[in-house]
Design a protein around this motif. Structure first.
Motif, PDB file in Angstrom:
ATOM      1  N   THR A 126      47.600  34.983  35.494  1.00 55.88           N
ATOM      2  CA  THR A 126      49.449  35.155  34.260  1.00 55.88           C
ATOM      3  C   THR A 126      48.053  34.000  33.722  1.00 55.88           C
ATOM      4  OG1 THR A 126      50.132  34.030  35.520  1.00 55.88           O
ATOM      5  CG2 THR A 126      50.208  35.450  36.238  1.00 55.88           C
ATOM      6  N   VAL A 127      49.083  34.241  32.409  1.00 56.63           N
ATOM      7  CA  VAL A 127      49.076  32.694  31.752  1.00 56.63           C
ATOM      8  C   VAL A 127      49.307  31.406  32.314  1.00 56.63           C
ATOM      9  CG1 VAL A 127      50.032  33.417  29.362  1.00 56.63           C
ATOM     10  CG2 VAL A 127      51.723  32.549  30.781  1.00 56.63           C
ATOM     11  N   VAL A 128      49.785  30.930  33.317  1.00 58.14           N
ATOM     12  CA  VAL A 128      49.806  29.865  34.553  1.00 58.14           C
ATOM     13  C   VAL A 128      48.738  30.127  35.693  1.00 58.14           C
ATOM     14  CG1 VAL A 128      52.411  29.944  34.232  1.00 58.14           C
ATOM     15  CG2 VAL A 128      50.901  31.001  36.185  1.00 58.14           C
ATOM     16  N   GLY A 129      48.261  31.290  35.046  1.00 59.66           N
ATOM     17  CA  GLY A 129      46.794  30.742  36.655  1.00 59.66           C
ATOM     18  C   GLY A 129      46.763  32.151  36.965  1.00 59.66           C
ATOM     19  N   PHE A 130      45.923  32.565  37.727  1.00 55.60           N
ATOM     20  CA  PHE A 130      46.005  33.618  39.088  1.00 55.60           C
ATOM     21  C   PHE A 130      46.744  33.547  40.114  1.00 55.60           C
ATOM     22  CE2 PHE A 130      43.974  35.923  42.652  1.00 55.60           C
ATOM     23  CZ  PHE A 130      43.803  36.916  42.046  1.00 55.60           C
ATOM     24  N   LEU A 131      47.396  34.800  40.283  1.00 59.53           N
ATOM     25  CA  LEU A 131      48.054  35.114  41.315  1.00 59.53           C
ATOM     26  C   LEU A 131      48.583  35.815  42.695  1.00 59.53           C
ATOM     27  CD1 LEU A 131      51.654  34.053  39.649  1.00 59.53           C
ATOM     28  CD2 LEU A 131      51.267  32.713  41.225  1.00 59.53           C
ATOM     29  N   SER A 132      47.912  35.296  44.199  1.00 65.52           N
ATOM     30  CA  SER A 132      47.373  36.843  44.842  1.00 65.52           C
ATOM     31  C   SER A 132      48.535  37.435  45.145  1.00 65.52           C
ATOM     32  CB  SER A 132      47.602  35.600  46.254  1.00 65.52           C
ATOM     33  OG  SER A 132      48.257  35.003  46.797  1.00 65.52           O
ATOM     34  N   TYR A 133      48.380  38.389  45.338  1.00 69.33           N
ATOM     35  CA  TYR A 133      50.012  38.803  45.944  1.00 69.33           C
ATOM     36  C   TYR A 133      50.943  38.265  46.589  1.00 69.33           C
ATOM     37  CZ  TYR A 133      47.751  42.959  43.080  1.00 69.33           C
ATOM     38  OH  TYR A 133      46.930  43.362  41.827  1.00 69.33           O
ATOM     39  N   ASN A 134      50.177  38.457  48.266  1.00 68.21           N
ATOM     40  CA  ASN A 134      50.616  37.181  48.916  1.00 68.21           C
ATOM     41  C   ASN A 134      51.357  35.674  48.015  1.00 68.21           C
ATOM     42  OD1 ASN A 134      50.204  38.332  50.966  1.00 68.21           O
ATOM     43  ND2 ASN A 134      48.426  37.471  52.264  1.00 68.21           N
ATOM     44  N   ALA A 135      51.016  35.043  47.650  1.00 65.82           N
ATOM     45  CA  ALA A 135      51.622  34.346  46.858  1.00 65.82           C
ATOM     46  C   ALA A 135      53.236  34.860  46.021  1.00 65.82           C
ATOM     47  CB  ALA A 135      51.135  33.476  45.606  1.00 65.82           C
ATOM     48  N   LEU A 136      52.440  36.323  45.183  1.00 62.06           N
ATOM     49  CA  LEU A 136      54.201  36.862  44.572  1.00 62.06           C
ATOM     50  C   LEU A 136      55.209  36.812  45.301  1.00 62.06           C
ATOM     51  CD1 LEU A 136      52.443  38.927  42.462  1.00 62.06           C
ATOM     52  CD2 LEU A 136      53.494  36.603  41.824  1.00 62.06           C
ATOM     53  N   GLN A 137      55.035  37.812  47.562  1.00 67.63           N
ATOM     54  CA  GLN A 137      55.360  38.180  48.276  1.00 67.63           C
ATOM     55  C   GLN A 137      56.422  36.998  48.930  1.00 67.63           C
ATOM     56  OE1 GLN A 137      53.474  41.236  49.827  1.00 67.63           O
ATOM     57  NE2 GLN A 137      55.292  41.753  50.076  1.00 67.63           N
TER      58      GLN A 137
ATOM     59  N   GLY B  25      63.488  31.662  32.072  1.00 67.47           N
ATOM     60  CA  GLY B  25      61.657  31.581  31.432  1.00 67.47           C
ATOM     61  C   GLY B  25      61.080  32.858  32.403  1.00 67.47           C
ATOM     62  N   PHE B  26      59.867  33.828  31.642  1.00 67.94           N
ATOM     63  CA  PHE B  26      59.137  34.927  32.235  1.00 67.94           C
ATOM     64  C   PHE B  26      57.573  34.652  31.940  1.00 67.94           C
ATOM     65  CE2 PHE B  26      60.212  36.937  28.917  1.00 67.94           C
ATOM     66  CZ  PHE B  26      59.274  37.647  28.585  1.00 67.94           C
ATOM     67  N   VAL B  27      56.854  35.392  33.145  1.00 59.92           N
ATOM     68  CA  VAL B  27      55.246  35.251  32.643  1.00 59.92           C
ATOM     69  C   VAL B  27      54.749  36.200  33.017  1.00 59.92           C
ATOM     70  CG1 VAL B  27      53.013  34.102  33.784  1.00 59.92           C
ATOM     71  CG2 VAL B  27      55.185  33.152  34.414  1.00 59.92           C
ATOM     72  N   ALA B  28      54.068  36.330  31.717  1.00 58.90           N
ATOM     73  CA  ALA B  28      53.587  38.480  31.090  1.00 58.90           C
ATOM     74  C   ALA B  28      51.847  38.027  32.011  1.00 58.90           C
ATOM     75  CB  ALA B  28      52.936  38.408  30.185  1.00 58.90           C
ATOM     76  N   ILE B  29      51.814  39.317  32.792  1.00 59.55           N
ATOM     77  CA  ILE B  29      50.928  39.416  33.263  1.00 59.55           C
ATOM     78  C   ILE B  29      49.929  40.013  32.232  1.00 59.55           C
ATOM     79  CG2 ILE B  29      49.863  40.859  35.456  1.00 59.55           C
ATOM     80  CD1 ILE B  29      52.350  41.250  36.779  1.00 59.55           C
ATOM     81  N   HIS B  30      48.441  39.616  32.244  1.00 57.11           N
ATOM     82  CA  HIS B  30      47.433  39.727  31.567  1.00 57.11           C
ATOM     83  C   HIS B  30      46.816  40.972  32.673  1.00 57.11           C
ATOM     84  CE1 HIS B  30      48.078  36.889  28.501  1.00 57.11           C
ATOM     85  NE2 HIS B  30      48.386  35.667  29.248  1.00 57.11           N
ATOM     86  N   GLU B  31      46.114  40.974  33.603  1.00 52.74           N
ATOM     87  CA  GLU B  31      45.541  41.743  34.544  1.00 52.74           C
ATOM     88  C   GLU B  31      46.232  41.778  35.805  1.00 52.74           C
ATOM     89  OE1 GLU B  31      40.455  42.248  35.489  1.00 52.74           O
ATOM     90  OE2 GLU B  31      41.857  40.129  33.984  1.00 52.74           O
ATOM     91  N   ALA B  32      45.639  43.206  36.622  1.00 51.53           N
ATOM     92  CA  ALA B  32      46.182  42.986  37.641  1.00 51.53           C
ATOM     93  C   ALA B  32      44.201  43.943  38.705  1.00 51.53           C
ATOM     94  CB  ALA B  32      47.292  44.205  38.128  1.00 51.53           C
ATOM     95  N   SER B  33      43.878  43.063  39.534  1.00 52.13           N
ATOM     96  CA  SER B  33      43.200  43.437  40.024  1.00 52.13           C
ATOM     97  C   SER B  33      43.683  43.513  41.997  1.00 52.13           C
ATOM     98  CB  SER B  33      41.585  42.527  40.050  1.00 52.13           C
ATOM     99  OG  SER B  33      42.685  41.268  41.346  1.00 52.13           O
ATOM    100  N   TYR B  34      42.664  44.197  42.357  1.00 53.32           N
ATOM    101  CA  TYR B  34      43.343  44.524  44.528  1.00 53.32           C
ATOM    102  C   TYR B  34      43.523  42.767  44.455  1.00 53.32           C
ATOM    103  CZ  TYR B  34      42.528  49.436  43.507  1.00 53.32           C
ATOM    104  OH  TYR B  34      42.354  50.778  43.885  1.00 53.32           O
ATOM    105  N   MET B  35      42.966  41.486  44.280  1.00 52.24           N
ATOM    106  CA  MET B  35      43.390  40.583  44.556  1.00 52.24           C
ATOM    107  C   MET B  35      43.945  39.809  44.095  1.00 52.24           C
ATOM    108  SD  MET B  35      40.499  40.102  47.043  1.00 52.24           S
ATOM    109  CE  MET B  35      40.796  38.413  47.256  1.00 52.24           C
ATOM    110  N   GLY B  36      44.993  40.206  43.161  1.00 49.20           N
ATOM    111  CA  GLY B  36      45.664  39.988  42.482  1.00 49.20           C
ATOM    112  C   GLY B  36      46.267  39.808  41.313  1.00 49.20           C
ATOM    113  N   VAL B  37      47.099  38.649  40.275  1.00 47.86           N
ATOM    114  CA  VAL B  37      47.088  39.115  39.055  1.00 47.86           C
ATOM    115  C   VAL B  37      46.490  37.473  38.282  1.00 47.86           C
ATOM    116  CG1 VAL B  37      48.924  40.957  39.079  1.00 47.86           C
ATOM    117  CG2 VAL B  37      49.838  38.275  39.138  1.00 47.86           C
TER     118      VAL B  37
END
Length: 127
Positions: free
Chosen positions: A92-103, A78-90
């Motif tokens: 999504t429908v599963v909640g907020f994810l920081s860029y560190n968490a993504l990396q 499956g995949f997760v759509a990004i609703h909004e991107a800020s300088y802190m993270g993104v």
């Protein structure tokens, strides 16, 4: 324990490394694995700890890297759509994810329109 000439040379090299403050290892008598050592013991094979390849330095992600993309965890279908991107993270429908968490937590990214042989191309969230 009787050491072969090669083991003896390795043992003396480990002694020199230990005196110089460099990391050393000893061979376990249980399974033969090399284990980190903090001292030299007579009668046990030692060696200078092999250097490890440096891990690549990751450049932090930012909003421009994820705009127009969808995310998924490695191996997930499956995949997760990004609703909004800020300088802190993104957000999504599963909640907020920081860029560190993504990396660092195994997330992959698919840029819309990035297709190869009719299938979407997924890459690790890093740059």
């Amino acid at each position: 324990m009787i050491l072969t000439p090669e083991e003896k040379a390795e043992w003396f090299d480990a002694c020199a490394a230990h005196l110089a403050g460099q990391p050393i290892e000893f061979r376990s008598s249980l399974n033969g694995a090399w284990i980190d050592a903090t001292n030299i013991e007579a009668g046990r094979p030692h060696r200078r700890k092999p250097a490890t390849a440096p891990s690549p330095t990751l450049i932090p992600l930012g909003p421009d890297d994820v705009l127009g993309c969808v995310l998924r965890l490695e191996g997930d279908s499956g995949f997760v759509a990004i609703h909004e991107a800020s300088y802190m993270g993104v957000q999504t429908v599963v909640g907020f994810l920081s860029y560190n968490a993504l990396q660092y937590n195994g997330w992959q990214i698919h840029r819309i329109g990035d297709v190869e042989d009719g299938k979407p191309v997924w890459t690790r969230c890093e740059k």
